[in-house]
Structures are given as structure tokens and as C-alpha cells.
Motif scaffolding. Structure first.
Motif, PDB file in Angstrom:
ATOM      1  N   ILE A   1      -3.108  -1.909   0.633  1.00 45.55           N
ATOM      2  CA  ILE A   1      -3.363  -1.082  -0.535  1.00 45.55           C
ATOM      3  C   ILE A   1      -4.150   0.156  -0.116  1.00 45.55           C
ATOM      4  O   ILE A   1      -5.143   0.057   0.615  1.00 45.55           O
ATOM      5  CB  ILE A   1      -4.165  -1.843  -1.610  1.00 45.55           C
TER       6      ILE A   1
ATOM      7  N   ASP B   1      -7.059   2.656  -3.921  1.00 43.64           N
ATOM      8  CA  ASP B   1      -7.641   1.860  -5.004  1.00 43.64           C
ATOM      9  C   ASP B   1      -9.087   2.308  -5.213  1.00 43.64           C
ATOM     10  O   ASP B   1      -9.930   2.117  -4.350  1.00 43.64           O
ATOM     11  CB  ASP B   1      -7.577   0.374  -4.643  1.00 43.64           C
TER      12      ASP B   1
ATOM     13  N   VAL C   1      -5.098  -3.726  -8.677  1.00 40.17           N
ATOM     14  CA  VAL C   1      -5.665  -2.486  -8.155  1.00 40.17           C
ATOM     15  C   VAL C   1      -5.599  -1.399  -9.215  1.00 40.17           C
ATOM     16  O   VAL C   1      -5.092  -1.603 -10.320  1.00 40.17           O
ATOM     17  CB  VAL C   1      -4.926  -2.049  -6.867  1.00 40.17           C
TER      18      VAL C   1
ATOM     19  N   SER D   1      -2.146   3.629  -7.428  1.00 43.14           N
ATOM     20  CA  SER D   1      -2.453   3.114  -6.095  1.00 43.14           C
ATOM     21  C   SER D   1      -1.176   3.140  -5.267  1.00 43.14           C
ATOM     22  O   SER D   1      -0.070   3.117  -5.819  1.00 43.14           O
ATOM     23  CB  SER D   1      -2.978   1.675  -6.149  1.00 43.14           C
TER      24      SER D   1
ATOM     25  N   TYR E   1      -8.141  11.382  -7.373  1.00 38.87           N
ATOM     26  CA  TYR E   1      -7.344  10.244  -6.910  1.00 38.87           C
ATOM     27  C   TYR E   1      -5.873  10.369  -7.324  1.00 38.87           C
ATOM     28  O   TYR E   1      -5.062   9.510  -6.957  1.00 38.87           O
ATOM     29  CB  TYR E   1      -7.909   8.945  -7.479  1.00 38.87           C
TER      30      TYR E   1
END
Length: 525
Positions: free
Chosen positions: A130, A133, A388, A392, A456
Motif C-alpha cells: 500500500i 495511505d 486504507v 490509496s 495526497y
């Protein structure tokens, strides 16, 4: 055709419009004459039956075995007088099949899940990672300086992707350049307006100031202005006016995905199921379709489906839209997650599951959305899923999958022309996000932005697969070799959706071959 395996029995039954309990499928496939037994079972089924039960099939199989040759002759006579079977489904959409009901039938299967049934997988071969996250990393306080920081971070990261393609100069430098000079600006779109003559004035902002760019309506690239959204980062090349106060545009550049992008693939044949918008707790949750999907996952045909990726809206939520309480079958949000967890237990216990939240889930609405809190995680712990944030990036055996629920798609579809983005073809709206290298470029409309220490929502790396949901429409295609999928939903049309003209695509499960990135759409309604 010979019915040599349970999977072929299931497929044949589905083509006739029937499901069957798992033990019923086993009885049919093990019968002395499976094809005769299946025909008898279908013929003897009650008129209103959709699922062949074990007791019904056992009676038919026992009768068929005792009938011997007479049964074969009867069947031959029946075939000579029956009409043709229904035509096969569109090859681009495969009909989902089921091997039984959703309950736990024991036999040493762990109590928390239905286990793996007849599946045979080597979990040691799996590799799941991942990235991006931000759960537990939230730092924003909502102050003005936090918003400045996140937009500055967005600008710097996307500007780096553009500066190698244009001879960029800061806005304050361009203000001091000689008239008629060639120039290029990398900036964030702060204003878009048309002039009295029908030309376009686009104002770009960088960290030093703003500068106006004029796009003449007769230029070949002028239509690109209609693709622009506020707050996205682009580059404009052109020539300064005689007075140096405006840039006449010759080209518009987006961060974009390189046309030569070559996606990664897995080293073995393994598949992932990509779904979203389950909406447990809604009166319109399609429980039967979900059971057909999870039962199919237990069949031999689905043995290589080792990953399940859910792109948000596990439950219907509470208070998400006006009068929602009138359309709920479960009115308590925690009870909704308890019910969702029970449905998740139907998935084979050996599958790896990754989930992100959506706008109906019990997390903050502002993006990026951290994953569920510990109380909700405990409720959904049966499969030990990877839960998550939204968005992501999940890398499965070398294949990167950008998972984003998709609230910004509403804004993209509302702002852009129909041929660029529409609800009927949601993947085209996702193409625009890939082009902008940002999953939610426009701030202040439908999409809420949480100020963090970094943005993000920027796509620093190109994903191999872009998976989204939210709009409840099925759409898929490739944009510069990036497989793009909007996976529909598991909720029939609600009264609210009728009021806003949303006709959902429900009960579909896109299945991706990770070794080739080939896509199969399976239908379970």
C-alpha cells in the motif's frame, strides 16, 4: 455439451436463468448422466423458482438414476420438440454464476468466513503493498496557512512534471520580459472567462503572482479550454503582446500520462475483482446479486481470483441526502457495518481484501479520507482486510492500482462537455483526472478538501489501473495504456436517484487478469 465439472454445471444453469445451492451443483455434476439430470431438474422446478435446492435436485437425480434408459429416450424426445435455448450474452459482459447459498455449511470451515471451498491457491506467491495511505497522518487544523501549504505542494509537484516540456519562467520574470518574446508559464488555473469576441482568457497563478493568457477561438487547440478546471496545474506556451501584458497562447500542456506508458503486469496468472458501492443498509441493496457474486467466488471458475478491491461506500450511511431515512432497511450506522461484515464473510477466506472509504461511509467527507476508526475496523475484522485511506495506491504482484472513490467525478461531469465526461461513460471523466494527474483538482464545489501538509490527491506516479466508483455507472477503457474502471454498484435505483435521473448499473464485478490486464465484466443480476 458434457457437464464434467461443477463450474460447467453452474454456467449451464445460469444460461437457463437458474442458480443452485452448492450441494445441488455437486449432485448434478456427479450424476451418472449430468446433462440428463440437469434437464430434468430444470423441467421439474417450480414456476417461480430461481434457485434449485439440494432436496429438489437429489430427488431428480435419484429418479433419473432409477429410470435408466427410459429417461434417456424421454430426454431425446423432449429435445426434438423444445425451442432453441436463449442466445448467449454479449461477450463483453459475462453472466455471473453461483454455486450455492450464502450460509456457512460447516465441514471444518472457520466460523468467521465461508472459507475457500474447493479453491486451491498458494498464498505464499502473493505480494501486496500500500502506498499513499494517510490514515493517522492528518495534520491539518483548518487554518488559512494549511490551505496555502496544500496548494503550494500541489503546484510544486505537478509543475515538476511540466517544466521539462516547456521553457518555464515565473510570472514576475515574464512581466519584465521584452514585448513579442516567446514565453511559457506553469501555473494553477485561477480564472477562465470568455471575451466579447468569443476568445478565452485563462489566468495562471504561480508562487510569484498571476498572468493572463489569451487563447484565440480559431486556434486548433482552443477546445482544450473547455477541459480546464479551476485549481488544476497546466502550462501555456506563447508569445507576449506588444505591450507585454498578456501571453497569446500557442499551446496548452497538461501533466498527463505519457502516450508511451507501459504498464507492469504480474509474473503469474492471477486475478483481482474490483467492486464498489455495496450500500448495505439501503432498502435497495441487491442482496441476492451479492450472494450470487460471493458464491461464484467459491467456484473452480473463480479459483484464480485472489484479490478483492472495494472502492468505497460499503454501507448506505445515515443522513447523506434528504429523506434518506425513508429508504433505509437498517437505520443505525453501526448495525449497517455489522450487516456488511456478515456479507463480507461470504467471500472466500483465502482472498486478500483491500477497502477504502467513500462519501456514504462513517469517515470525514473531506478528501483525503482517512480509513475507518478502530471500532469500525473491529466490526469488519473477519477477513483481516487491509483498510486504507481514500485515495490509496495498492500494488498487487507488481501491478499498481490507484483506488479513489470518485466524488470529484460529479464535478468533472458537470463542468466538462458531454463528449469529454458523462455519467453514461464515467471512465471518460476518469481519463480527465489522469490527464490532470490529480483525482480532485477543483476546490470549493462538490469536493471537499482537507488541508494537510501535502496534497495526497496528486498522482506522482502513473498507475497501471485506475479504479473508481461513486457514480453507480459501469464504465471501462484504456487511457494511454492505463486500464480505467468504474465498477458500478450493488444497489438498485432509489427514489432519490430517480429524482436526479440516476439509472444505476448494479450487480457487476469487473475481473482483471493481472498478468495481461485483460478485463472481464461479470454480471450477477
Amino acid at each position: 455439451m458434457p457437464l464434467e465439472t461443477p463450474a460447467t454445471v453452474v454456467s449451464e444453469l445460469a444460461s437457463r436463468g437458474y442458480n443452485a445451492e452448492r450441494e445441488a451443483v455437486t449432485l448434478l455434476s456427479n450424476a451418472p448422466d449430468p446433462e440428463t439430470a440437469m434437464e430434468r431438474a430444470v423441467e421439474a422446478a417450480p414456476d417461480d423458482a430461481l434457485t434449485l435446492t439440494t432436496d429438489h435436485v437429489r430427488a431428480v437425480v435419484d429418479d433419473t438414476s432409477s429410470s435408466g434408459d427410459s429417461a434417456e429416450s424421454d430426454l431425446a424426445a423432449e429435445r426434438s420438440t423444445t425451442t432453441a435455448q436463449p442466445s448467449q450474452p454479449d461477450p463483453s459482459v459475462s453472466t455471473g454464476t453461483t454455486a450455492g447459498e450464502s450460509g456457512n455449511d460447516g465441514g471444518g470451515v472457520p466460523v468467521e468466513t465461508k472459507g475457500s471451498g474447493g479453491r486451491s491457491v498458494d498464498e505464499a506467491l502473493r505480494d501486496l503493498r500500500i502506498d499513499g495511505d494517510m490514515t493517522g497522518e492528518s495534520t491539518g487544523t483548518g487554518e488559512y496557512r494549511d490551505f496555502v501549504a496544500v496548494f503550494r505542494d500541489r503546484y510544486e509537484r505537478l509543475a515538476r512534471q511540466l517544466r521539462g516540456r516547456v521553457n518555464h519562467r515565473p510570472t514576475d520574470t515574464i512581466e519584465n520580459m521584452a514585448p513579442n518574446s516567446d514565453a511559457a508559464i506553469v501555473g494553477m488555473v485561477s480564472d477562465i472567462r470568455s471575451t466579447a469576441s468569443g476568445h478565452w482568457l485563462v489566468e495562471l497563478e504561480d508562487t510569484n503572482g498571476t498572468f493572463p493568457c489569451l487563447v484565440m477561438k480559431d486556434r486548433a487547440f482552443a477546445s482544450q479550454v473547455q477541459e480546464l478546471l479551476y485549481d488544476e496545474v497546466i502550462a501555456i506556451e506563447g508569445t507576449l503582446a506588444d505591450d507585454g501584458g498578456i501571453l497569446f497562447a500557442d499551446a496548452i500542456h497538461f501533466p498527463d500520462v505519457p502516450r508511451t506508458y507501459s504498464p507492469s503486469t504480474a509474473d503469474r496468472h492471477v486475478q483481482a475483482a474490483l467492486i464498489s458501492d455495496v450500500h448495505v443498509g439501503s432498502q435497495e441493496f441487491m442482496e441476492d446479486a451479492w450472494h450470487r457474486f460471493t458464491d461464484w467466488l467459491h467456484t473452480e471458475e473463480a479459483e484464480t481470483v485472489e484479490y478483492l478491491l472495494l472502492a468505497g461506500d460499503m454501507v448506505e450511511g445515515v443522513g447523506v441526502y434528504p429523506d434518506q431515512d425513508e429508504e433505509l432497511s437498517i437505520i443505525d450506522i453501526y448495525d449497517q457495518y455489522e450487516a456488511f461484515s456478515e456479507h463480507l464473510k461470504e467471500v472466500p477466506g483465502d482472498m486478500d481484501i483491500v477497502m477504502i472509504p467513500g462519501n456514504h461511509d462513517a469517515v470525514r467527507l473531506a478528501e483525503p479520507q482517512p480509513a475507518f476508526d478502530e471500532e469500525l475496523r473491529d466490526i469488519m475484522s473477519a477477513h483481516d482486510p487491509r483498510i486504507v485511506s481514500n485515495p490509496s495506491t495498492v500494488t498487487i504482484e507488481g501491478v499498481s492500482v490507484l483506488m479513489y472513490h470518485g466524488v470529484s467525478l460529479d464535478e468533472v461531469i458537470a463542468e466538462l462537455p458531454d463528449e469529454k465526461a458523462s455519467y453514461d461513460e464515467p471512465h471518460r471523466a476518469m481519463y480527465q483526472l489522469l490527464k490532470k494527474r490529480h483525482v480532485a483538482p477543483q476546490y470549493g464545489g462538490h469536493t471537499r478538501l482537507a488541508p494537510e501538509d501535502r496534497d495526497y490527491l496528486v498522482m506522482d506516479e502513473v498507475p497501471d489501473i485506475f479504479h473508481s466508483g461513486h457514480v453507480h455507472k459501469l464504465g471501462y477503457g484504456k487511457y494511454h495504456n492505463v486500464l480505467t474502471i468504474n465498477s458500478g454498484c450493488w444497489q438498485a435505483q432509489t427514489d432519490f436517484q430517480k429524482s436526479v435521473n440516476i439509472d444505476p448499473d448494479a450487480g457487476f464485478a469487473p475481473i482483471v487478469d493481472l498478468d495481461t490486464l485483460d478485463l472481464t465484466i461479470r454480471k450477477f443480476v
